[in-house]
Design an enzyme around this catalytic site. Structure first.
Site, PDB file in Angstrom:
ATOM      1  N   ARG A 124     -88.400  42.720  67.236  1.00 48.84           N
ATOM      2  CA  ARG A 124     -89.739  42.313  66.789  1.00 48.84           C
ATOM      3  C   ARG A 124     -90.086  40.964  67.426  1.00 48.84           C
ATOM      4  O   ARG A 124     -89.384  39.977  67.225  1.00 48.84           O
ATOM      5  CB  ARG A 124     -89.792  42.236  65.261  1.00 48.84           C
ATOM      6  CG  ARG A 124     -89.540  43.606  64.625  1.00 48.84           C
ATOM      7  CD  ARG A 124     -89.595  43.567  63.112  1.00 48.84           C
ATOM      8  NE  ARG A 124     -90.948  43.314  62.618  1.00 48.84           N
ATOM      9  CZ  ARG A 124     -91.238  43.156  61.326  1.00 48.84           C
ATOM     10  NH1 ARG A 124     -90.279  43.207  60.414  1.00 48.84           N
ATOM     11  NH2 ARG A 124     -92.481  42.948  60.945  1.00 48.84           N
ATOM     12  N   SER A 171    -100.491  38.113  63.063  1.00 49.31           N
ATOM     13  CA  SER A 171    -101.035  36.909  62.431  1.00 49.31           C
ATOM     14  C   SER A 171     -99.914  36.053  61.839  1.00 49.31           C
ATOM     15  O   SER A 171    -100.134  34.908  61.470  1.00 49.31           O
ATOM     16  CB  SER A 171    -102.031  37.295  61.337  1.00 49.31           C
ATOM     17  OG  SER A 171    -101.370  38.022  60.318  1.00 49.31           O
ATOM     18  N   GLN A 172     -98.698  36.609  61.745  1.00 50.09           N
ATOM     19  CA  GLN A 172     -97.601  35.841  61.137  1.00 50.09           C
ATOM     20  C   GLN A 172     -97.218  34.612  61.963  1.00 50.09           C
ATOM     21  O   GLN A 172     -96.696  33.646  61.424  1.00 50.09           O
ATOM     22  CB  GLN A 172     -96.366  36.728  60.928  1.00 50.09           C
ATOM     23  CG  GLN A 172     -96.519  37.671  59.745  1.00 50.09           C
ATOM     24  CD  GLN A 172     -95.254  38.465  59.465  1.00 50.09           C
ATOM     25  OE1 GLN A 172     -94.187  38.178  60.010  1.00 50.09           O
ATOM     26  NE2 GLN A 172     -95.369  39.459  58.621  1.00 50.09           N
ATOM     27  N   ASP A 314    -101.575  47.573  57.362  1.00 55.04           N
ATOM     28  CA  ASP A 314    -100.570  48.209  56.491  1.00 55.04           C
ATOM     29  C   ASP A 314    -101.190  49.320  55.650  1.00 55.04           C
ATOM     30  O   ASP A 314    -100.664  50.429  55.561  1.00 55.04           O
ATOM     31  CB  ASP A 314     -99.906  47.170  55.570  1.00 55.04           C
ATOM     32  CG  ASP A 314     -98.943  46.272  56.341  1.00 55.04           C
ATOM     33  OD1 ASP A 314     -98.728  46.537  57.542  1.00 55.04           O
ATOM     34  OD2 ASP A 314     -98.411  45.316  55.752  1.00 55.04           O
ATOM     35  N   ASN A 337    -100.935  46.584  66.524  1.00 53.07           N
ATOM     36  CA  ASN A 337     -99.786  45.878  65.931  1.00 53.07           C
ATOM     37  C   ASN A 337     -98.925  46.775  65.041  1.00 53.07           C
ATOM     38  O   ASN A 337     -97.858  46.372  64.609  1.00 53.07           O
ATOM     39  CB  ASN A 337    -100.199  44.550  65.273  1.00 53.07           C
ATOM     40  CG  ASN A 337    -100.791  44.708  63.898  1.00 53.07           C
ATOM     41  OD1 ASN A 337    -101.231  45.789  63.503  1.00 53.07           O
ATOM     42  ND2 ASN A 337    -100.795  43.620  63.150  1.00 53.07           N
ATOM     43  N   LYS A 341     -94.184  46.549  64.030  1.00 50.04           N
ATOM     44  CA  LYS A 341     -93.838  46.384  62.611  1.00 50.04           C
ATOM     45  C   LYS A 341     -92.396  46.844  62.388  1.00 50.04           C
ATOM     46  O   LYS A 341     -91.582  46.820  63.297  1.00 50.04           O
ATOM     47  CB  LYS A 341     -94.821  47.171  61.748  1.00 50.04           C
ATOM     48  CG  LYS A 341     -96.265  46.679  61.858  1.00 50.04           C
ATOM     49  CD  LYS A 341     -96.473  45.417  61.048  1.00 50.04           C
ATOM     50  CE  LYS A 341     -97.944  45.054  60.938  1.00 50.04           C
ATOM     51  NZ  LYS A 341     -98.164  44.034  59.926  1.00 50.04           N
TER      52      LYS A 341
END
Length: 428
Positions: A124, A171-172, A314, A337, A341
């Protein structure tokens, strides 16, 4: 491998009090640890990802008391960045909400840290965050593959200044930098490169930072200004909202086979973007009722939708399975995205939907789904991805059973999901 076969369900009815939000739980735990004073978190999520964060905080010298049912946690804040007198290795499983924010926070600290996790975590990406941290003076090394964990961080402090973050993958990365920035030595300006994905998750971050007494100037999501010299303040009593992504399965179940289902712990005042899922269901034809702290869904004749789901990736997975019960071709767009994940969710979703008989087109950043006239009984692989298991449980709302491999993978966010679903289900 363990598997679970769900028999056909004739009707769904009842009420679900949602477990705490994963996104909110891990952000609040980290800020409570850095804050001055005590924070008492209630409705904390008890799941793998939260446990990884709690274990890491304990190793970093944070004191907390966790209730027996693990949903109340009183955190004694350090009032500063972390300090470790000896080198530490922190194992974070597959928890992106722990890996990314801790990577940034540890750059502020004194000490030497290795951040690692399970094999999928090493696939990731984290390069966009590391690039930004290095610009601000951080000492970060990749221990295996460039741009991916595990990472070695030598805490040197962050000096802030002008930083650019690519927002197009996750966005993390921005969330992680935002939460560390108030403790940098100089003011920080973060400029966003590319299109910022999952914007509502940034709103969650900014909202929680404000609850812990820190200000950020959001310049239309293109630029963020964070003044230096701020300290997080303990938030006193902090209620963790119910998990809006987890709500999506029950709301969709009601839309397909209600009765009605009431989910409590989220509502029209929720800070989570995933509550917008209920609007998408409404567009498909479900009946939705909103309260301040609840959402009710009732059955409707479902029609296909063609929508951009970039803001709620999600919950969009749940739409992909609800599409099996809708008339027409459903298109879920702008979800590149999904590929980075817990698994490559575009490939996984396409593969498993085909097993139950759907006609599927998988694009680089979209998926289209044409439902079959009759769903087929299939054994669904879950790819160690909690959301794949929960999504495909909805297939049982037809007159066909469904078998879910590795059902315990829901422990990442919702350990007792299948029990909750059974409580609402009336067997056919």
């Amino acid at each position: 491998m363990e598997s679970l076969t769900l028999q056909p369900v004739s009707q769904i009815n009842g009420e679900v009090n949602l477990p705490g939000s994963k996104s909110v739980s891990n952000r609040a735990l980290l800020l409570a640890a850095l804050a001055q004073g005590t924070t008492r978190l209630t409705n904390l999520l008890d799941s793998d990802d939260i446990r990884h964060m709690l274990n890491a905080l304990k190793q970093l010298g944070v004191n907390y008391q966790l209730s027996t049912d693990k949903t109340v946690c009183e955190v004694e804040g350090l009032g500063s960045a972390f300090n470790a007198s000896q080198a530490l290795e922190l194992y974070l499983g597959n928890a992106g909400t722990a890996m990314r924010p801790l990577a940034a926070a540890l750059c502020l600290s004194q000490g030497e840290f290795v951040l690692t996790g399970e094999p999928r975590m090493k696939e990731r990406p984290i390069g966009h965050l590391v690039d930004a941290l290095r610009t601000a003076g951080a000492d970060v090394t990749y221990l295996e593959n460039e741009n991916y964990p595990p990472l070695k961080i030598t805490g040197t402090g962050l000096y802030g200044g002008e930083v650019e973050i690519d927002g197009s993958i996750s966005s993390q990365f921005l969330t992680a930098f935002l939460m560390a920035a108030p403790l940098a030595t100089a003011d920080t300006v973060i400029r966003i490169k590319g299109d910022l994905v999952s914007k509502p998750y940034i709103d969650i971050t900014l909202h929680i930072m404000a609850q812990f007494g820190v200000t950020v100037e959001n310049r239309d999501y293109q630029e963020f200004f964070i003044p230096a010299g701020q300290t997080y303040q303990g938030a006193g009593d902090f209620l963790v909202e119910g998990d809006a992504s987890s709500a999506s399965y029950f709301l969709a179940a009601a839309a397909i086979k209600g009765g009605e289902v009431k989910v409590t712990g989220i509502g029209k005042k929720s800070i989570q973007g995933d509550v917008q899922f209920a609007h998408a269901l409404e567009m498909m034809g479900a009946e939705i009722e909103w309260g301040d702290n609840y959402v009710i869904a009732r059955r409707g004749e479902l029609k296909a939708v063609d929508m951009d789901f970039n803001h709620i990736p999600d919950a969009a997975m749940t739409i992909a399975v609800a599409a099996l019960f809708a008339e027409g071709t459903t298109s879920i767009r702008n979800v590149y995205n999904w590929r980075v994940k817990e698994t490559d969710r575009l490939a996984a979703m396409a593969t498993e939907l085909r097993k139950v008989g759907a006609k599927v087109e998988e694009g680089n950043d979209y998926i289209t789904i044409v439902p079959p006239t009759q769903l087929q009984h299939a054994t669904i692989d879950t790819y160690d991805d909690h959301r794949m298991a929960m999504c495909f449980s909805l297939v049982a709302l037809s007159d066909t059973p469904v078998t879910i491999n590795d059902p315990k993978c829901t422990s990442k966010t919702f350990p007792d999901y299948f029990d909750k679903l059974a409580e609402l289900s009336q067997p056919a």
